[in-house]
Design an enzyme around this catalytic site. Structure first.
Site, PDB file in Angstrom:
ATOM      1  N   SER A 142      34.274  46.864  83.163  1.00 47.07           N
ATOM      2  CA  SER A 142      35.007  46.964  82.042  1.00 47.07           C
ATOM      3  C   SER A 142      34.616  48.631  81.350  1.00 47.07           C
ATOM      4  O   SER A 142      34.953  49.658  82.110  1.00 47.07           O
ATOM      5  CB  SER A 142      34.795  45.795  81.021  1.00 47.07           C
ATOM      6  OG  SER A 142      33.624  45.954  80.462  1.00 47.07           O
ATOM      7  N   HIS A 193      38.825  45.307  82.753  1.00 47.41           N
ATOM      8  CA  HIS A 193      39.137  45.134  81.287  1.00 47.41           C
ATOM      9  C   HIS A 193      40.051  46.317  81.002  1.00 47.41           C
ATOM     10  O   HIS A 193      39.175  47.323  81.021  1.00 47.41           O
ATOM     11  CB  HIS A 193      38.051  44.806  80.254  1.00 47.41           C
ATOM     12  CG  HIS A 193      37.360  43.537  80.918  1.00 47.41           C
ATOM     13  ND1 HIS A 193      35.997  43.118  80.640  1.00 47.41           N
ATOM     14  CD2 HIS A 193      37.777  42.312  81.504  1.00 47.41           C
ATOM     15  CE1 HIS A 193      35.574  41.986  81.084  1.00 47.41           C
ATOM     16  NE2 HIS A 193      36.799  41.495  81.444  1.00 47.41           N
ATOM     17  N   ASP A 243      31.539  38.884  81.182  1.00 51.22           N
ATOM     18  CA  ASP A 243      32.459  38.488  82.213  1.00 51.22           C
ATOM     19  C   ASP A 243      32.186  38.984  83.552  1.00 51.22           C
ATOM     20  O   ASP A 243      31.962  40.248  83.515  1.00 51.22           O
ATOM     21  CB  ASP A 243      33.856  38.763  81.628  1.00 51.22           C
ATOM     22  CG  ASP A 243      35.098  38.437  82.660  1.00 51.22           C
ATOM     23  OD1 ASP A 243      35.011  37.317  83.132  1.00 51.22           O
ATOM     24  OD2 ASP A 243      35.929  39.207  82.637  1.00 51.22           O
TER      25      ASP A 243
END
Lengths: 189, 269
Positions: free
Chosen positions: A14, A41, A134
């Site tokens: 991300s 992300h 995540d």
């Protein structure tokens, strides 16, 4: 040609990972033997130009897959904005707009865990820099099924939250700086 | 008991057929349901005949109920530019949102239709398998702060159509209650009806000029996609517009009947 013991590579990242992902896709040769699936992300509305920019840098074909598209070597698949990306048992990709996971859609856990079920010990999973946990569970699922796991060395990460979360959950096969990850991937034959 | 057996028995006892959903998607959602309820497949099957509420909850949890206002703004802009040319001038047109969930795409469409002044020439239907989400759609009340992106999407679409329409024309925002509510005008224009796409035909008799089937068939296997599409095609006028999600494609077997035109498809004459 593809004598590798592996069938695919999945990468999650991300915050800060765009630079690392760019370097990776730029470094892979046109005859790279494995398909690469990337779940990053990104801001929901940053859509235009993102995949095109990666594609321009790469000798491979970088695309946002369609639902049910088969996974093939020569391609780098990037999870489309605002969709979850899953790997199905028949090595096709599927998309979902189901609820965000840990506030994320796409969610790295979904991509990595589904890939782990499909390719088991024939999978390489990589977690890069990022500001969210995540991806940690997904990487653990890959490790639990005997896959090869790489975590970006937190000391080299723009935002170390994601690699640290992974390191808390599992002992990866390797912890590497970005160049080490690239060298590893280039050694795959 | 495996998933196939469970789904077969669930259909026999409850009349909902999920056997042609994509395997990965359905198994993921079912294991989540079992885990959250602390129940096995067998235990669920023993309870569903007497417990209609449980059936409803399971159907709700299996089907994906996310929907957004003006998801993919560029698609909506292209749609708004095409619509006036596409609709017949003399007759009422019918527009159908299949699997409309909580109705936000129906309202997106109605906003476009009102902005284009076409509201007296269109009837707009939204259908879904799930009566609870349809109730929500009818009420038109949505959480506000969680969905502030809707306002951005709205403004993006209006801006690209050279319109200065404020969001408040169609939604009233209550910051205290953290809700946004669709205007009564739009709510009266929308017609929400139940339909199980897998086994029911369209719940109205009109032929359709525009079909929205966005991010619904991604949960179906190809066999079910073909079956559903054949039924939908039958309801469509020749030349009718067919609109899917941005990352969806129609199955190979249907490519001779639906022709790609930019971001949309048209039914082949």
């Amino acid at each position: 040609m593809a004598t590798s013991q592996y069938k695919a590579i999945v990468i999650g990242g991300s915050a800060g990972s765009y630079a690392v992902v760019s370097k990776i896709v730029a470094a892979l040769p046109p005859d790279f033997p494995l398909p690469v699936i990337i779940c990053m992300h990104r801001l929901k509305h940053v859509r235009a130009g993102f995949v095109e920019a990666l594609n321009d840098k790469s000798q491979l074909n970088v695309i946002e897959p369609y639902d049910k598209q088969p996974v093939e070597r020569g391609n780098v698949y990037v999870a489309p904005a605002n969709y979850h990306l899953f790997v199905e048992y028949d090595a096709t990709l599927s998309l979902s707009i189901e609820e965000p996971h840990l506030f994320c859609r796409p969610a790295i856990d979904h991509t990595l865990s589904s890939a782990a079920k499909t390719w088991r010990d024939k999978l390489i999973g990589i977690i890069l820099t990022g500001a969210n946990k995540d991806g940690a569970q997904g990487l653990k699922d890959i490790a639990d099924r005997g896959g090869y796991t790489i975590v970006q060395d937190p000391a080299t990460a723009d935002v170390p939250t994601m690699p640290r979360a992974a390191l808390r959950l599992l002992q990866p096969s390797a912890t590497l700086p970005p160049q080490g990850i690239i060298d590893f991937l280039k050694s795959i034959r | 008991m495996d998933i196939k057996d469970f789904l077969k028995e669930f259909n026999r006892r409850c009349g909902f057929d999920f056997s042609d959903y994509s395997t990965n998607s359905i198994s993921r959602r079912l294991s989540k349901i079992c885990e959250e309820m602390g129940l096995s497949f067998e235990q669920i099957l023993n309870m569903v005949v007497a417990d209609k509420q449980l059936v409803q909850t399971i159907v709700e949890d299996i089907t994906v109920n996310t929907t957004e206002l003006f998801r993919d703004p560029s698609v909506w802009t292209a749609y708004a530019q095409l619509l006036p040319k596409h609709l017949p001038k003399q007759t009422m047109s019918t527009i159908w949102h299949i699997g409309c969930s909580k109705g936000l795409e129906v309202y997106s469409n109605l906003i476009i239709i009102n902005e284009l002044g076409l509201q007296d020439r269109c009837r707009v239907f939204g259908t879904d398998i799930n009566p609870t989400v349809l109730e929500n759609a009818q009420k038109g009340v949505y959480p506000y702060s969680f969905n502030k992106g809707y306002v951005d999407n709205f403004n993006t679409v209006m801006h690209s159509l050279n319109l200065n329409t404020p969001f408040e024309k169609y939604f009233s925002i209550d910051e205290q209650a953290d809700t946004m509510t669709v205007s009564p005008t739009l709510r009266q224009q929308a017609r929400f009806l139940p339909q199980d796409l897998v086994k029911d035909r369209a719940p109205f008799a009109y032929r359709v000029d525009v079909v929205f089937l966005r991010n619904v068939m991604i949960y179906f296997n190809e066999q079910l996609q073909n079956r559903v599409l054949s039924n939908v095609l039958e309801k469509m006028h020749d030349g009718a517009l067919f609109i899917m999600g941005k990352q969806e494609d129609i199955p190979q077997a249907m490519k001779s009947r639906l022709l790609r035109q930019g971001p949309f498809y048209k039914k082949f004459k």
